[in-house]
Design an enzyme around this catalytic site. Sequence first.
Site, PDB file in Angstrom:
ATOM      1  CG  LEU A 122      -1.962  -1.043   1.391  1.00 16.06           C
ATOM      2  CD1 LEU A 122      -2.579  -0.971   2.791  1.00 16.06           C
ATOM      3  CD2 LEU A 122      -3.030  -0.897   0.319  1.00 16.06           C
ATOM      4  CB  SER A 123       0.023   4.749  -0.840  1.00 10.51           C
ATOM      5  OG  SER A 123       0.614   6.007  -0.666  1.00 10.51           O
ATOM      6  N   GLY A 145       5.974   1.607   3.184  1.00 10.38           N
ATOM      7  CA  GLY A 145       7.418   1.684   3.435  1.00 10.38           C
ATOM      8  C   GLY A 145       8.274   1.215   2.267  1.00 10.38           C
ATOM      9  CE  LYS A 146       4.786   0.873  -2.738  1.00 10.99           C
ATOM     10  NZ  LYS A 146       3.839   1.399  -1.720  1.00 10.99           N
ATOM     11  CB  THR A 147       9.921   5.049  -1.144  1.00 13.28           C
ATOM     12  OG1 THR A 147       8.845   4.948  -2.078  1.00 13.28           O
ATOM     13  CG2 THR A 147      10.983   5.977  -1.692  1.00 13.28           C
ATOM     14  CB  SER A 204       2.650  -3.875  -8.343  1.00 11.55           C
ATOM     15  OG  SER A 204       3.586  -3.842  -7.298  1.00 11.55           O
TER      16      SER A 204
HETATM   17  P1  ADP Z   1       5.671   3.872   0.181  1.00 14.57           P
HETATM   18  O1  ADP Z   1       6.878   4.039  -0.697  1.00 14.57           O
HETATM   19  O2  ADP Z   1       5.296   2.445   0.390  1.00 14.57           O
HETATM   20  O3  ADP Z   1       4.500   4.711  -0.251  1.00 14.57           O
HETATM   21  P2  ADP Z   1       7.198   5.407   2.089  1.00 14.57           P
HETATM   22  O4  ADP Z   1       8.495   4.659   2.169  1.00 14.57           O
HETATM   23  O5  ADP Z   1       7.154   6.645   1.237  1.00 14.57           O
HETATM   24  O6  ADP Z   1       6.049   4.385   1.652  1.00 14.57           O
HETATM   25  O7  ADP Z   1       6.717   5.809   3.563  1.00 14.57           O
HETATM   26  C1  ADP Z   1       6.755   4.907   4.634  1.00 14.57           C
HETATM   27  C2  ADP Z   1       6.769   5.669   5.967  1.00 14.57           C
HETATM   28  O8  ADP Z   1       6.761   4.723   7.028  1.00 14.57           O
HETATM   29  C3  ADP Z   1       7.999   6.530   6.147  1.00 14.57           C
HETATM   30  O9  ADP Z   1       7.626   7.721   6.776  1.00 14.57           O
HETATM   31  C4  ADP Z   1       8.889   5.675   7.080  1.00 14.57           C
HETATM   32  O10 ADP Z   1       9.744   6.444   7.868  1.00 14.57           O
HETATM   33  C5  ADP Z   1       7.838   4.973   7.932  1.00 14.57           C
HETATM   34  N1  ADP Z   1       8.292   3.701   8.528  1.00 14.57           N
HETATM   35  C6  ADP Z   1       8.129   3.342   9.830  1.00 14.57           C
HETATM   36  N2  ADP Z   1       8.654   2.123  10.074  1.00 14.57           N
HETATM   37  C7  ADP Z   1       9.162   1.672   8.900  1.00 14.57           C
HETATM   38  C8  ADP Z   1       9.828   0.478   8.531  1.00 14.57           C
HETATM   39  N3  ADP Z   1      10.074  -0.511   9.391  1.00 14.57           N
HETATM   40  N4  ADP Z   1      10.191   0.344   7.226  1.00 14.57           N
HETATM   41  C9  ADP Z   1       9.929   1.330   6.352  1.00 14.57           C
HETATM   42  N5  ADP Z   1       9.299   2.498   6.627  1.00 14.57           N
HETATM   43  C10 ADP Z   1       8.914   2.671   7.924  1.00 14.57           C
END
Ligand code: ADP
Length: 184
Positions: free
Chosen positions: A13-14, A17-19, A86
């Site tokens: 999901l958006s 934490g993918k990015t 995806s």
């Molecule tokens: P996506 O790319 O899936 O839309 P983002 O990476 O942009 O998500 O955002 C994820 C958010 O969750 C960030 O603010 C990140 O700091 C937070 N977060 C908290 N715990 C985790 C973790 N274990 N792994 C990745 N992100 C995390």
Amino acid sequence: MPQHGVTVWFTGLSGAGKTTIRMAVEQQLRDRGLKVEVLDGDIVRQYLTKGLGFSKEDRDENIRRIGFVSQLLTRNGVIVLVSAISPYRSTRDEVRTSIGNFVEVFVNAPLSVCEQRDVKGLYKKARAGEIKQFTGIDDPYEPPLNPEVECKTDQMSLEECVDSVIGYLEQQGYLFSESVQANV
Ligand code: ADP
């Protein structure tokens, strides 16, 4: 030793934490001097798949184009890191088959957690009806049934998530573990 190509596909999901995980994995791989390329869903949509929307058809086309480029790079020995929602299982499975060396990373956080994070403010807009077809709100997300790696980002630290991805790649022989490298 020649580098093996592989596509590491971060789905979720958006706000899951993918990015964040992808960037940390990327840094570790670059630190090891490996050839890495990144296909980020948000950036790809500004270039390679510009003009595509969020219908099932357009989402599938977006993923197929990302998959096609990933396939070309993977067969040339590159480690490709894809971060894209995806949402459709069958489309992910389709690119998995075409690429071959494919590692699916399910970046898994409950919708409530993603919504609370609301990194880009998009959930708020989706709830207000300003954005339509938003994954998790009024568009489906089909979770992987057998991902190679699962990162539960509401329960695992970023470091644990990154270690699980790197550890899997080492275990499968895509990378040599640092301890092994030190002995070569
Ligand atoms: P996506 O790319 O899936 O839309 P983002 O990476 O942009 O998500 O955002 C994820 C958010 O969750 C960030 O603010 C990140 O700091 C937070 N977060 C908290 N715990 C985790 C973790 N274990 N792994 C990745 N992100 C995390």
